[in-house]
Scaffold this motif. Structure first.
Motif, PDB file in Angstrom:
ATOM      1  N   ALA A   1       0.837  -1.207   0.000  1.00 20.23           N
ATOM      2  CA  ALA A   1       0.000   0.000   0.000  1.00 20.23           C
ATOM      3  C   ALA A   1       0.868   1.251   0.000  1.00 20.23           C
ATOM      4  N   VAL A   2       1.925   1.271  -0.820  1.00 21.29           N
ATOM      5  CA  VAL A   2       2.867   2.383  -0.748  1.00 21.29           C
ATOM      6  C   VAL A   2       2.907   3.225  -2.025  1.00 21.29           C
TER       7      VAL A   2
ATOM      8  N   LEU B   1       4.378   7.670  -2.569  1.00 18.30           N
ATOM      9  CA  LEU B   1       3.990   7.876  -1.173  1.00 18.30           C
ATOM     10  C   LEU B   1       5.153   8.100  -0.234  1.00 18.30           C
TER      11      LEU B   1
ATOM     12  N   TYR C   1      11.695   4.063   0.698  1.00 20.43           N
ATOM     13  CA  TYR C   1      11.888   2.748   1.305  1.00 20.43           C
ATOM     14  C   TYR C   1      13.219   2.162   0.853  1.00 20.43           C
TER      15      TYR C   1
ATOM     16  N   ARG D   1       8.483  -0.539  16.966  1.00 20.28           N
ATOM     17  CA  ARG D   1       7.253  -0.367  17.753  1.00 20.28           C
ATOM     18  C   ARG D   1       7.559   0.190  19.140  1.00 20.28           C
ATOM     19  N   HIS D   2       8.795   0.058  19.583  1.00 17.47           N
ATOM     20  CA  HIS D   2       9.184   0.651  20.866  1.00 17.47           C
ATOM     21  C   HIS D   2       9.763   2.052  20.672  1.00 17.47           C
TER      22      HIS D   2
ATOM     23  N   PRO E   1      10.169  -3.136   8.890  1.00 22.27           N
ATOM     24  CA  PRO E   1       9.691  -3.912   7.743  1.00 22.27           C
ATOM     25  C   PRO E   1       8.272  -3.483   7.388  1.00 22.27           C
ATOM     26  N   VAL E   2       8.005  -3.420   6.098  1.00 22.76           N
ATOM     27  CA  VAL E   2       6.690  -3.002   5.604  1.00 22.76           C
ATOM     28  C   VAL E   2       5.888  -4.254   5.259  1.00 22.76           C
ATOM     29  N   SER E   3       4.653  -4.320   5.768  1.00 24.59           N
ATOM     30  CA  SER E   3       3.783  -5.464   5.484  1.00 24.59           C
ATOM     31  C   SER E   3       3.174  -5.347   4.100  1.00 24.59           C
TER      32      SER E   3
ATOM     33  N   HIS F   1      -1.031  -0.554  12.681  1.00 28.57           N
ATOM     34  CA  HIS F   1      -1.219  -1.374  11.474  1.00 28.57           C
ATOM     35  C   HIS F   1      -0.809  -0.595  10.221  1.00 28.57           C
TER      36      HIS F   1
ATOM     37  N   ARG G   1       2.880  -0.063  10.022  1.00 27.23           N
ATOM     38  CA  ARG G   1       3.531  -1.316   9.627  1.00 27.23           C
ATOM     39  C   ARG G   1       3.391  -1.567   8.128  1.00 27.23           C
ATOM     40  N   HIS G   2       2.429  -0.917   7.500  1.00 31.03           N
ATOM     41  CA  HIS G   2       2.290  -1.031   6.047  1.00 31.03           C
ATOM     42  C   HIS G   2       3.051   0.078   5.329  1.00 31.03           C
ATOM     43  N   GLY G   3       3.926   0.774   6.053  1.00 34.73           N
ATOM     44  CA  GLY G   3       4.812   1.740   5.422  1.00 34.73           C
ATOM     45  C   GLY G   3       4.222   3.132   5.276  1.00 34.73           C
ATOM     46  N   LEU G   4       3.098   3.390   5.938  1.00 37.95           N
ATOM     47  CA  LEU G   4       2.468   4.703   5.797  1.00 37.95           C
ATOM     48  C   LEU G   4       2.939   5.660   6.897  1.00 37.95           C
ATOM     49  N   PRO G   5       3.116   6.944   6.552  1.00 36.25           N
ATOM     50  CA  PRO G   5       3.639   7.915   7.529  1.00 36.25           C
ATOM     51  C   PRO G   5       2.551   8.400   8.482  1.00 36.25           C
TER      52      PRO G   5
ATOM     53  N   PRO H   1       2.111   4.270  17.467  1.00 34.88           N
ATOM     54  CA  PRO H   1       2.123   4.177  18.929  1.00 34.88           C
ATOM     55  C   PRO H   1       3.391   3.468  19.392  1.00 34.88           C
ATOM     56  N   VAL H   2       3.966   3.942  20.487  1.00 30.04           N
ATOM     57  CA  VAL H   2       5.190   3.376  21.036  1.00 30.04           C
ATOM     58  C   VAL H   2       4.819   2.433  22.180  1.00 30.04           C
ATOM     59  N   SER H   3       5.361   1.217  22.131  1.00 32.38           N
ATOM     60  CA  SER H   3       5.096   0.236  23.186  1.00 32.38           C
ATOM     61  C   SER H   3       5.924   0.545  24.425  1.00 32.38           C
TER      62      SER H   3
ATOM     63  N   THR I   1       5.164   8.274  17.668  1.00 27.72           N
ATOM     64  CA  THR I   1       6.291   8.889  16.975  1.00 27.72           C
ATOM     65  C   THR I   1       5.865  10.255  16.427  1.00 27.72           C
TER      66      THR I   1
ATOM     67  N   ALA J   1      -3.727   4.797  -0.284  1.00 20.41           N
ATOM     68  CA  ALA J   1      -2.823   3.932   0.490  1.00 20.41           C
ATOM     69  C   ALA J   1      -3.414   3.618   1.862  1.00 20.41           C
TER      70      ALA J   1
ATOM     71  N   LEU K   1      -6.075   1.019   1.176  1.00 18.67           N
ATOM     72  CA  LEU K   1      -5.509  -0.290   0.825  1.00 18.67           C
ATOM     73  C   LEU K   1      -4.860  -0.941   2.042  1.00 18.67           C
ATOM     74  N   GLY K   2      -4.079  -0.141   2.789  1.00 21.26           N
ATOM     75  CA  GLY K   2      -3.428  -0.673   3.993  1.00 21.26           C
ATOM     76  C   GLY K   2      -4.450  -1.122   5.024  1.00 21.26           C
TER      77      GLY K   2
ATOM     78  N   SER L   1      -6.596  -4.991   5.431  1.00 19.85           N
ATOM     79  CA  SER L   1      -6.239  -6.179   6.221  1.00 19.85           C
ATOM     80  C   SER L   1      -6.340  -5.929   7.723  1.00 19.85           C
TER      81      SER L   1
ATOM     82  N   LYS M   1      -8.148  -5.956  11.174  1.00 17.96           N
ATOM     83  CA  LYS M   1      -9.203  -6.879  11.608  1.00 17.96           C
ATOM     84  C   LYS M   1     -10.270  -6.256  12.513  1.00 17.96           C
TER      85      LYS M   1
END
Lengths: 316, 316
Positions: free
Chosen positions: A20-21, A45, A48, A73-74, A81-83, B70, B73-77, B81-83, B102, B126, B129-130, B133, B135
């Motif tokens: 989705a990029v 977009l 990468y 994520r921390h 990595p991009v899903s 989510h 993780r799909h590469g979108l800016p 959230p920081v864990s 971030t 994007a 599309l991202g 998936s 849920k």
């Protein structure tokens, strides 16, 4: 020389349809790195990096990719990595395992100051703290077993002096009580070329393909050996103190780590002396690796073994 | 006026000890946003934004926070959230639900060009599309039920002309067959102040706290109404075409969407006319929201209802 596999724009465009990029705008090979083929990928977009794995086994990749995702994520500036649209990080391109990661800003700096080293200490502590909650495990492929095996293979090529140094060092390393040292996920290769500077701040830490579980202190030692030594191998106490103190402020060292520090610095130097000796004397057929000078790490090891500077730099 | 809760440096420093982001260097309230308290948080490791939720229920937050994670993780800016060290995104600070995300680079632009709108079209596609998936589900809290209820509550305050416009519009909207339109996660509030520009590129899309599941086309309509209209409410066909065409290239519109486009543009305008009428005529006690002019969206709605420009801009 690190683009081993050529990828055409049309192949890349088709592959990106599962992400989705946006659409491909530019694809450019990266002339750095020794294990994989890397490309800068600019889309409508964002920016990468594509990595094609030339020698890492597909089964080993989830440890690295999920670690990078976990650290991102921390809140850490690592390539995330991009899903793809199936929520998977790992894909296949040109018949090879392939991953798209976010591109970080900044450039590496080969002449770090004490201020740089202090920032690196914070970052290394953050990598270790963030990694504590990472569930997958990978033992260090450059650990004790590898050390003994590699030493046996390279010993015949060494001068008498180097052979004596290596044998003494192996004896010392066999005596360290690893269990007393805090363990965790380590980067294991945090050299100057794996940190990107964005002004005075770290914009990114890259190349997690040596990451594994081992003593956190070993990672500190690997980092200090590269960031805080002069070209002749001597430790720069000011830079070492800056790095160690900023690390200690974020992840306090234990007394066992203070005791083990001089020996772990030597272990870290030995690991790179050995791998460079192996690359130099026993190159694998068809490998395009730039051979780095083994003597650099022999000198660092020898100076650690004969000087007390290392212990003085430790904050506790 | 969006820092409702004060946080001291020492409180923040203590809270950050549960994260792997280094030590607090600077904490600064942000004077924007209407629902939450926001702060820029600079640490020895990087730059983040802290959000304290003043009015969103804790139980509703996982939908938003996991959606942002989510999409990141799909590469979108988007703000990721920081864990914390327990691998949780959601914490508690000053007795309120709190999250660290971030910080993205860039600034919003209130006078977008066709080039800007083309970039926004790519980004919106994007996001859609991202999101396919993702849920978790959340129905649109500003959907049909809210529309009817809110209309009933604000009708007594309207002029005869506005009342007629609203009643006609409600009748029209009841007739749209939603099931024919592709559904998914929508941002639902992609106004100009929620996009950060980093030069000519989008550095970030922010404020996902209206996100929900609804027709993807509704999100396109909300976006076009804000990005592609002149101050008098008239659609700028050039900007609308740029946005719609770049979206279409990445997530092709269906024939049903082409048919529904003029009515969905009106639905999107109606949604903001109604919420602004409610904020204006029926403000909730103690709320510090800046009241935006409802007439702006009445004009957009009226022009959509009387002009054929909207249909002309659609790419299919």
């Amino acid at each position: 020389m690190s683009v081993f596999t050529a990828i055409s724009d049309s192949t890349m465009q088709a592959w990106l349809a599962d992400y989705a990029v946006g659409k491909l705008e530019n694809l450019q090979g990266i002339e750095a790195g020794v294990q994989n083929s890397n490309f800068f990928v600019t889309t409508s977009l964002g920016r990468y990096v594509l990595t094609l794995f030339e020698s890492v086994a597909r089964a080993d990749l989830p440890f690295y990719l999920n670690l990078m995702a976990h650290l991102a994520r921390h809140g850490l500036p690592v390539p995330a990595p991009v899903s793809n649209r199936s929520n998977e990080y790992l894909g296949t391109l040109a018949g090879k395992p392939a991953v798209l990661v976010t591109r970080l800003s900044g450039h590496s700096d080969t002449a770090p100051s004490s201020e740089h080293c202090a920032r690196v200490g914070v970052m290394l502590a953050a990598l270790h703290l963030g990694g504590l909650s990472y569930k997958r495990k990978q033992s260090n492929p450059r650990g004790a077993h590898w050390r003994e095996q590699t030493a046996t293979r390279v010993l015949p090529y060494l001068s008498n002096d180097d052979r004596a140094l290596l044998e003494d060092e192996l004896t010392l390393q066999r005596q360290i009580d690893r269990a007393a040292l805090p363990q965790g996920v380590i980067h294991a290769d945090l050299f100057r070329d794996n940190v990107l500077w964005d002004g005075a701040h770290i914009g990114g830490v890259i190349d997690f393909y040596f990451a594994c579980n081992d003593a956190l202190l070993l990672d500190v030692a690997i980092t200090v050996n590269d960031w805080c030594t002069w070209p002749n191998g001597t430790l720069d106490t000011a830079r070492a103190q800056a790095l160690l103190e900023s690390y200690h402020t974020n992840r306090p060292f234990t007394p066992a780590e203070a005791d083990a520090w001089p020996a772990i610095l030597r272990r870290a130097a030995l690991r790179f002396w050995l791998s460079r000796l192996e690359d130099f004397h026993l190159p694998r057929a068809g490998e395009l690796v730039t051979v780095k000078n083994p003597a650099e790490y022999r000198d660092i090891l020898q100076l650690h073994a004969t000087q007390a500077r290392a212990a003085k730099a430790f904050p506790i």
